[in-house]
Design an enzyme around this catalytic site. Structure first.
Site, mmCIF file in Angstrom:
data_model
loop_
_atom_site.group_PDB
_atom_site.id
_atom_site.type_symbol
_atom_site.label_atom_id
_atom_site.label_comp_id
_atom_site.label_asym_id
_atom_site.label_seq_id
_atom_site.Cartn_x
_atom_site.Cartn_y
_atom_site.Cartn_z
ATOM 1 N N ASP A 181 -7.888 5.825 -1.588
ATOM 2 C CA ASP A 181 -7.095 5.904 -2.914
ATOM 3 C C ASP A 181 -5.386 5.905 -2.856
ATOM 4 O OD1 ASP A 181 -5.749 7.343 -5.151
ATOM 5 O OD2 ASP A 181 -7.394 6.285 -6.320
ATOM 6 N N GLY A 182 -4.848 4.585 -3.189
ATOM 7 C CA GLY A 182 -3.144 4.062 -2.639
ATOM 8 C C GLY A 182 -2.680 5.146 -3.113
ATOM 9 N N ASP A 199 0.008 -3.832 -4.696
ATOM 10 C CA ASP A 199 -1.167 -5.036 -5.952
ATOM 11 C C ASP A 199 -2.544 -4.396 -5.491
ATOM 12 O OD1 ASP A 199 -1.159 -7.300 -6.715
ATOM 13 O OD2 ASP A 199 -2.218 -8.384 -4.586
#
Length: 306
Positions: A181-182, A199
């Site tokens: 998970d970013g 992005d």
């Protein structure tokens, strides 16, 4: 990302990995410019399910369409038209588009615009990409910035699994794909970066976590001195205002670059505060950079807003 759907006249087939691939017999006319090629691609896939697609992206709640289309979409969907191979997360968004004959070329306007960070920082050692998708930015950076190490973070393991279809670089000292998970990665990983490219989109659009003040603060803290945070915003322009306000609160100094195709706006937020921007200097830098980068950097330098 740009709006898209898959046309009904393209028969389904499946590759060896079990992911859906739709191949269309129509080929784009030879000799078209890059812009015309992409426009033809987007026009073609824009014709089907227009009302549903626009509601999915801008209007009705997601649940209005989830049940209606259960089983109709196998994500990630790899769609081909002529020389273009694309990755779709749902009926509303194209995650990536690649030229099959030239996989390193940046096909979509917003990906080229994100690379305008080169105007401010042409020499760098480390790049992080949150939201790897089909790897357009990762491939470009890997080829054209050979002195830079690249970390690509992707939350969807199925997207990572189709990376070979998009000519993703092989794992090496210079390139790493991270399944995470970013938001969690940025908060927990202790490494630093010169550039962080955001992005992060999924089947429901832009991730709210990746637009939060907490996320922006975590990104700023992991940037090296002189570092730049680059975010792709995609929606109605008025919806960008809260995110822009948070970035200004966190970073202080930002510049923006509108991209008409797909309602994108690229934001450059700077680790260092109280910077002075010299447009003439940026244009001159862009002219030099265009000798080695196939990007319209002079145009970007002229269109930047701050």
């Amino acid at each position: 990302m740009s709006v898209a759907t898959v046309t009904d006249d393209c028969p389904d087939s499946f590759d060896g990995s079990g992911y859906a691939v739709r191949e269309c017999d129509e080929l784009l006319a030879g000799g078209r410019s890059e812009t015309a090629e992409v426009d033809a691609f987007l026009d073609h896939i824009d014709e089907i399910d227009r009302e549903q697609r626009w509601h999915a992206r801008f209007g009705a709640p997601v649940e209005d369409f989830e049940h209606e289309n259960d089983g109709a979409f196998i994500a990630p969907l790899v769609f081909e038209l002529g020389d273009i191979r694309s990755l779709l997360a749902n009926w509303a968004y194209v995650q990536s588009a690649m030229s099959i004959s030239d996989p390193f070329r940046l096909m979509l306007d917003y990906t080229r615009a994100m690379m305008a960070f080169l105007l401010f920082k042409p020499l760098l050692s480390s790049i992080e990409i949150i939201g790897l998708g089909g790897g357009s930015l990762a491939k470009y950076c890997h080829k054209y910035l050979p002195d830079s190490a690249i970390r690509g973070v992707e939350i969807d393991p199925d997207v990572i699994a189709v990376g070979d279809q998009f000519c993703m670089p092989q794992a090496s000292e210079r390139f790493e794909t991270i399944w995470a998970d970013g938001f969690d990665f940025v908060a927990q990983d202790e490494r630093k970066a010169d550039i962080i490219l955001i992005d992060g989109f999924g089947k429901h659009g832009q991730s709210p976590q990746l637009c939060s003040l907490e996320f922006y603060r975590a990104c700023r803290s992991r940037l090296n001195p002189g570092g730049i945070f680059v975010a792709n915003l995609c929606d109605h322009p008025w919806k960008h205002l809260p995110m822009l306000a948070r970035m200004r609160e966190c970073f202080g100094q930002i510049a923006t670059l509108p991209v008409e195709e797909g309602r994108n706006r690229i934001v450059f937020a700077f680790k260092d505060r109280d910077l002075h921007f010299d447009r003439d200097g940026l244009v001159e830098a862009a002219k030099s950079l265009e000798l080695t980068h196939p990007l319209p950097l002079v145009s970007f330098a002229e269109e930047l807003l701050w």
